[in-house]
Design a protein around this motif. Structure first.
Motif, mmCIF file in Angstrom:
data_model
loop_
_atom_site.group_PDB
_atom_site.id
_atom_site.type_symbol
_atom_site.label_atom_id
_atom_site.label_comp_id
_atom_site.label_asym_id
_atom_site.label_seq_id
_atom_site.Cartn_x
_atom_site.Cartn_y
_atom_site.Cartn_z
ATOM 1 N N VAL A 190 -28.436 3.729 -4.190
ATOM 2 C CA VAL A 190 -28.030 3.413 -2.818
ATOM 3 C C VAL A 190 -29.243 2.954 -2.027
ATOM 4 C CG1 VAL A 190 -27.125 4.381 -0.663
ATOM 5 C CG2 VAL A 190 -26.108 5.024 -2.852
ATOM 6 N N VAL A 198 -31.345 2.622 1.152
ATOM 7 C CA VAL A 198 -31.512 3.380 2.400
ATOM 8 C C VAL A 198 -32.353 2.550 3.362
ATOM 9 C CG1 VAL A 198 -32.445 5.479 3.454
ATOM 10 C CG2 VAL A 198 -31.319 5.585 1.212
ATOM 11 N N THR A 239 -34.730 2.215 5.901
ATOM 12 C CA THR A 239 -35.739 3.053 6.549
ATOM 13 C C THR A 239 -36.195 2.475 7.884
ATOM 14 O OG1 THR A 239 -37.457 1.951 5.258
ATOM 15 C CG2 THR A 239 -36.566 4.000 4.380
ATOM 16 N N ASN A 269 -23.843 9.448 9.752
ATOM 17 C CA ASN A 269 -24.477 9.865 8.508
ATOM 18 C C ASN A 269 -24.713 11.380 8.480
ATOM 19 O OD1 ASN A 269 -24.882 7.575 6.744
ATOM 20 N ND2 ASN A 269 -26.311 6.759 8.243
ATOM 21 N N ARG A 279 -22.962 13.822 5.777
ATOM 22 C CA ARG A 279 -23.810 14.580 4.861
ATOM 23 C C ARG A 279 -23.562 16.080 5.014
ATOM 24 N NH1 ARG A 279 -30.177 13.370 4.931
ATOM 25 N NH2 ARG A 279 -29.656 13.469 7.136
ATOM 26 N N CYS A 337 -27.066 12.119 0.448
ATOM 27 C CA CYS A 337 -27.463 10.740 0.755
ATOM 28 C C CYS A 337 -27.723 10.591 2.254
ATOM 29 C CB CYS A 337 -26.375 9.765 0.317
ATOM 30 S SG CYS A 337 -26.852 8.029 0.470
ATOM 31 N N ASP A 348 -28.120 7.835 4.007
ATOM 32 C CA ASP A 348 -27.584 6.623 4.638
ATOM 33 C C ASP A 348 -26.650 5.915 3.666
ATOM 34 O OD1 ASP A 348 -27.099 4.321 6.097
ATOM 35 O OD2 ASP A 348 -29.059 3.435 5.705
ATOM 36 N N THR A 349 -25.349 5.934 3.954
ATOM 37 C CA THR A 349 -24.401 5.215 3.100
ATOM 38 C C THR A 349 -23.897 3.950 3.769
ATOM 39 O OG1 THR A 349 -22.452 6.406 3.934
ATOM 40 C CG2 THR A 349 -23.623 7.374 2.053
ATOM 41 N N LYS A 365 -26.041 -1.685 -2.829
ATOM 42 C CA LYS A 365 -25.882 -0.602 -3.796
ATOM 43 C C LYS A 365 -25.809 -1.209 -5.192
ATOM 44 C CE LYS A 365 -23.273 2.441 -0.652
ATOM 45 N NZ LYS A 365 -23.208 1.564 0.528
ATOM 46 N N PRO A 422 -21.466 7.924 -2.862
ATOM 47 C CA PRO A 422 -22.259 9.054 -3.367
ATOM 48 C C PRO A 422 -21.422 10.302 -3.608
ATOM 49 C CG PRO A 422 -23.456 7.932 -1.633
ATOM 50 C CD PRO A 422 -22.068 7.352 -1.636
ATOM 51 N N LEU A 442 -27.219 10.398 -8.224
ATOM 52 C CA LEU A 442 -27.559 9.554 -7.081
ATOM 53 C C LEU A 442 -29.055 9.295 -7.040
ATOM 54 C CD1 LEU A 442 -26.849 8.263 -4.275
ATOM 55 C CD2 LEU A 442 -27.287 10.531 -3.289
ATOM 56 N N CYS A 498 -31.657 7.300 -4.318
ATOM 57 C CA CYS A 498 -31.796 6.618 -3.036
ATOM 58 C C CYS A 498 -33.086 5.796 -3.059
ATOM 59 C CB CYS A 498 -31.834 7.624 -1.893
ATOM 60 S SG CYS A 498 -30.294 8.546 -1.679
#
Length: 256
Positions: free
Chosen positions: A137, A139, A141, A157, A161, A168, A170-171, A176, A197, A207, A209
């Motif tokens: 996945v 992410v 940043t 998020n 979570r 995760c 950030d989905t 992906k 995820p 998973l 990231c």
């Protein structure tokens, strides 16, 4: 089927792509050419690949822009699949992944916010993993969205979570990478792409990231508002919690 027919359809094992790159688009006409140029440049760093765009009922000339990209030789083998009406991003992904021929899939948005330079390292993480292949996945940043969208995303998020415990951060990013068959075994519903995820993890898919690039949208505006994302997102989280609670999946299946 005669051998010549197999060669003509391009579905023989010898020419099957390793990875399928898939974007779902809705009214993204002005973003098509620059994005496809970047995708074309990224292919040199990938094993054999195919590129599929799923048009989700666009009315602005998006399909014509895709056909021009193919005709002009930017992506001469571009596959264009069209819905007769808008069905949503998850439905578009299902259409594209079902039609894909690669063992691996990389998904991205059609608005230019995802950067194709991230394709190769994401696929590398998938293929180099020991044991079961992971879901990788992207992410974001360094988000390039406005402050209200970043705050809404942070809230969504965090809630997801906390309730799903999917590990995760950030989905929301479309970038992906995963095995095609791991996606096709999932239940289909709109919003599915935001819960990969949790849903894949429930089925034993690890998973990974990976920090990815994130950019401003090239042209146009988002099809979603913070408000409708929040309302639908909360409902979907509850639905995924129910799906996970009802899933009964064996750890190993043997045939004697």
């Amino acid at each position: 089927m005669p051998k010549a027919a197999i060669q003509e359809t391009g579905n023989g094992a010898d020419d099957r792509p390793v990875v399928s790159i898939i974007a779902v688009v809705l009214d993204e006409r002005d973003n098509i050419r620059p994005l496809c140029q970047e995708i074309a440049a990224s292919l040199a760093d990938l094993p054999a690949a195919e590129v599929l765009f799923v048009d989700d009922g666009s009315t602005d000339g998006t399909v014509a822009a895709l056909e021009a990209v193919r005709q002009d030789g930017i992506l001469p083998d571009l596959r264009i699949i069209s819905h007769d009406r808008a069905c949503g991003k998850s439905a578009g992904l299902r259409t594209g992944i079902a039609a894909a021929r690669g063992e691996w899939v990389i998904t991205l948005d059609g608005d230019g916010q995802d950067n194709p330079v991230d394709f190769a390292p994401m696929l590398g993480l998938c293929r180099s993993a020991s044991g079961r292949a992971p879901l990788v996945v992207g992410v974001r940043t360094k988000r390039q969205d406005n402050i209200s969208r970043r705050l809404a995303s942070r809230f969504a998020n965090g809630l997801r979570r906390r309730l799903l415990d999917d590990g995760c951060p950030d989905t929301g990013a479309s970038l992906k990478a995963f095995r095609r068959e791991d996606f096709l075994c999932l239940p289909q519903f709109e919003g599915l792409h935001r819960f990969l995820p949790s849903l894949m993890g429930r089925r034993g898919v690890p998973l990974v990231c990976m920090p990815v690039h994130h950019r401003n949208r090239l042209h146009g505006s988002s099809k979603y508002t913070n408000f409708n994302r929040a309302l639908v997102g909360i409902r979907d989280i509850l639905g995924v919690m129910w799906l996970n609670s009802r899933a009964r999946i064996p750890k190993r299946v043997t045939e004697r």
